[in-house]
Structure formats: structure tokens, C-alpha cells
Design an enzyme around this catalytic site. Sequence first.
Site, mmCIF file in Angstrom:
data_model
loop_
_atom_site.group_PDB
_atom_site.id
_atom_site.type_symbol
_atom_site.label_atom_id
_atom_site.label_comp_id
_atom_site.label_asym_id
_atom_site.label_seq_id
_atom_site.Cartn_x
_atom_site.Cartn_y
_atom_site.Cartn_z
ATOM 1 N N GLU A 150 -84.037 -53.044 7.602
ATOM 2 C CA GLU A 150 -82.735 -52.661 8.070
ATOM 3 C C GLU A 150 -81.752 -53.176 7.033
ATOM 4 O O GLU A 150 -80.777 -52.677 6.768
ATOM 5 C CB GLU A 150 -82.244 -53.084 9.299
ATOM 6 N N THR B 160 -72.140 -45.648 8.263
ATOM 7 C CA THR B 160 -72.220 -46.991 8.972
ATOM 8 C C THR B 160 -71.352 -48.131 8.508
ATOM 9 O O THR B 160 -70.644 -48.833 9.157
ATOM 10 C CB THR B 160 -73.539 -47.594 8.960
#
Lengths: 315, 315
Positions: free
Chosen positions: A137, A190
Site C-alpha cells: 500500500e 487519493t
Amino acid sequence: MKNVRVKQEVKVFAPATVANVICGYDILGFALDRPGDEVIMRLKDEPGVEIVNIEGDDGLLPRRAEKNTVSASVQNYLKQIGQPDLGIEIELFKQMPIGSGLGSSAASTVAGLFAINQLLGEKLTRKELLPLALKGEELACGYPHADNVAPSLLGGFTLVRSYEPLDVIHLPVPPDLHCAVVFPHVDVPTRDARDMIRKNVPLKGAVKQWGNIAGLVSGLFMNDYDLISRSMEDVLIEPTRAILIPEFYEMRKIAMEVGALSFGISGSGPSVFSFTKSAELAAEVAEAIKYQLNQNEIECNTYISSVNTEGPKVL
Amino acid sequence: MKNVRVKQEVKVFAPATVANVICGYDILGFALDRPGDEVIMRLKDEPGVEIVNIEGDDGLLPRRAEKNTVSASVQNYLKQIGQPDLGIEIELFKQMPIGSGLGSSAASTVAGLFAINQLLGEKLTRKELLPLALKGEELACGYPHADNVAPSLLGGFTLVRSYEPLDVIHLPVPPDLHCAVVFPHVDVPTRDARDMIRKNVPLKGAVKQWGNIAGLVSGLFMNDYDLISRSMEDVLIEPTRAILIPEFYEMRKIAMEVGALSFGISGSGPSVFSFTKSAELAAEVAEAIKYQLNQNEIECNTYISSVNTEGPKVL
């Protein structure tokens, strides 16, 4: 180490996820039955991890092994188990939109880690895979957040109580809970969505937020759908992020009128989701939201799902 | 209305409470077996609510009916049930320290409301008494907070999810949970302790806090004492309030070394409390803290208790 038989090839699925879950910013997430990503992984003779095929990403994802979260995570896995020179061939089938707020990179990362672990005979437990998924991630999003990889890997609702040390708690899933997810085709990166959030928040709002997260967690344990519904409010993050999502408040109004328990942003958006008490109602909510978006000339994908308690699986 | 038989006199007890519970600032509280306050209440012929006796308050509490939280709450109760002119005589026995951070005014208020409701045949449910108890807290503390009156009135752990509308949730009590409370004889007025707290908090700390409250609530539902222990940390409020409590960090060190699950401030202090897994261990923790305070020439009271699930009771 449940099974040391090494396979030649595996094909796996890892689910998309909804992070934040309205009142659980950065700590809560849950897994969906669909969409999700598929990975085929096989042993090859020459050493090194290689991506041989990616489908469904419109060419957006890096092909170089060190840059792609699937292959980079497999490399980290191989280092950790002391077999860095193993030869691995990867095919990734993106079956969900990228940048949708549904944990696209997390699903790929988890699919990769789950696949290599299956291929090599489950040398690590799912909980042991979690730190590796966090590294993935970090590569994909610039920030090692667990609220997508934890539910994608472990299934169900996951609470990331703490990062240092990593402390992930499985929460129960009320049996009738269903989910309508709508991904409007608009761009909300994001990083931008994170950057918009203020570094300081009013204590009064924070108190409201931790009252709500405590209420939501209680509702999950008590199968109390009304309490779940009352608790799913976000006074701190949502007002900022909702600005980036066209028709946000109109969609909420429609979803609640149709009978949803809740309506809010999935992750950092632009996807939105509602909980309902049945699959039928979830379908109605999704249809009503889709109609509203289409009226405003916004295309969207809709997904109806229960809360996926299984996590990734071999296909 | 379970019972409409009116009594001539009742004697009741209402428990002290621990509010905030470390990671649940302004939303969480629980009731103790001891200490607490006692009230004797009787009907009299002349109309009006009157305080005829207060013991144990060192003359600190107001005697005028409109100013004292017990009698003022009884007046509000009588107004609500449509009998404002009933004649009521009240004796209050303060059996716990005032300004200790153990919900002294809440225990008195709840004792008064519970007593009048018993006297008149339980015309209201406990949940219906709660808004009246909030008014009493507002009179006593200048702020209608529920995190002491809710657990004192309802027993057990109570979560005040929301004030508008008032939404109070009962949380389960793990069977082995015990509590050591120590009240050091130093002054920390509630208003000052509130005023010191910042109006804005870092989002990062708030996220940690709501991870912890979600963890604590999960731990209570799962009887997971380790999770309860790991979750009981307050990075936002405690660092400010601990300054007002002498030996705070030394007491924590000692409590945790003896084997407490947690250590923190009760309400706005100066009382401190620890959870333990047995009454014996709670007694050891209290003794060790008392020894430390006494070494520093600070007197204190100690109380050992389970979590009181009963709330107020007729004696």
C-alpha cells in the site's frame, strides 16, 4: 505452515473494500463480495519475479516488477521467507476500477500475496501477510494504510486499533447487512483527497466522532441495525471530501428515502456506499442513485454485495 | 408505571461513577459499588420540596431547594409528572468526597430522582429519569454532561453516543473486571480541568483516540482483557489534565508494575483508577498507589469495587 506442497500455478481472487465506513476514518474497513481482482501466478525456471500480463487497467499500472504493488509485494514475501531468487510469473486481471475509492491497489496487493503464499504452501498466516500488504500500500499510495488491505486480506469488518504496534481486530458481521456501492465516473485522486483534510479538528466534533464509532462497533456486536444507522455520521472528514463528489447530498437524500441505513463515501471517494437490511433494498438504493447520476450525465458502476467474511480465495 | 403504591418514606443509595474511562472522553462512564450517596425522602403535608438535613458535605452544598441538585431535580420531577405542589422532605448523606472526580453531584442527583420515583410508585422509567438527571448536572457543574449520571442511574458501562437526541447505550461488563479507585486529597475543580482542554486537537491524535475507543468497546463485548488493556490510552486529554495531579506518572508506573490492566484519570480528576482482573489485584494496586502518595505526604481514600451493574437501589 498448514501445507507444504508447492503448486505449479494458482488463480486467486481478492475483494474490493470500503474503508473509513463513514465514522471510522483511518481505522475501519470491510470487504465486499464483488468487485475484486484476480491474479494467476506460476513458478518459472529462471530466477526473478516478472509481470507477464495485466488486463483491465487501461495501461495505467506499472509493468516493472519493483514498481508494481503485486510483484513488489511478492518480492518482499520471497525475501521474508528466505527464497529471494525464486522464479515467479504473474498475470493480473483488474476487475475493478482504479482510483475508485474501493481499495483497488489493496485488492491487487492482497491477491498477489495470497497467491504466492498459496503457491508455496501457506508458509505464512494471513495475519503475517498483513505487514507485507502494508508495504504494498505504501508503494501504491505513498502511505502504508491498513484500512483496505486488512479487510481485503482478513475478510469481514476490520478495526485497525493501532499501527505501532499493528493491532487489527475482527468485528462481527450482522447477518442481514447488505451493501450498495456506486462508483461515479469522476476523478478524485487519493492523495488530493487526503491533502484536503485539516491537520487539526475541533474537539467537539472529535467527541461526536468517537461517540459514533463506539456506537457503530456496539451495533455490529449487538446486531442492532437502528444503532448502526444512527451511528453512521461523519462530521469531520465527509464535509470536506463531499465537495469533490458531484450530487453527493442529493444521492444521500435519495438513498435514505429508499430505506438505506446509511450513506457515505467509500475510502476517499468518489465511490459511495449504503448499508441496507436486504440485498433487494441494496439493489433499489443502487438503482435510485444510478438514476440520479445518469440524469446529471454522470456514468457509474453499481455493485450489490453482502459483507464478505471470507477475504481472498483460490478460484 | 410498574407500581402505583405511594410510600411514606424511602431510603436509597446511588453509586459513584468513573467518567471518560481514559479513551472515552465525554461519552463513556461506569458505576462503582462504592462509594456513593444516600438519600432519605418522605412525604410531608405542607407543599414544597425541602432539604431538612445534609451530612458529610462539610457545609459545602447549598441548602436552598432551588440551588441544591437533589431538591431541584425533585422539583423538576414533580413538575414533569404534574404534581408540582407535593410536599417532600429530603435528607442527603454524602458518603463520598465532593470534587473528587467520582461523579459526586451525579450520585446525589440520581439518588434524589430515584428516591422520588420510588416514593411515588415508579411513575417514570430509569431512561425517562435521565433527562431530569442531566438538568441536575447542569445546575451542579454548569454543563449537562451525561457521562456520570447515565452510569449512576442505569448501572454498568454506558455510552453516550449522542446528546441531541440523547442516545445512551448499555455496554456489557466482562465478569472478572474490577476497579481500584484512589482519591488523592488535592483540589482540581471540574471547571478548571475542563477549561484547560484545547478546543482543537490534532487529527492524528483523534484517529488514535477513536481507534482506542473502538478497541475498548470491542474488548468489553469480547471479554478480551488484553484488548481492553491495550486500548486504554488517552493521547489527547490526559497529558493536559495529568499536570494537575501530583505523582500521576509515578502512580501509573506503579499500578502497571503491580499488574493493572490500565491506569488513568477518573472524570476530570484528581481521582485515578485502574482496572484489574480480580478484587485482590485491585486491592494491591490501591495499596501500592496509596503508599506512593503517602510517601509524598498526600493523603488519599481508596475504594475497591467491581463494575456496578445495578445502579441506584432501595436500602
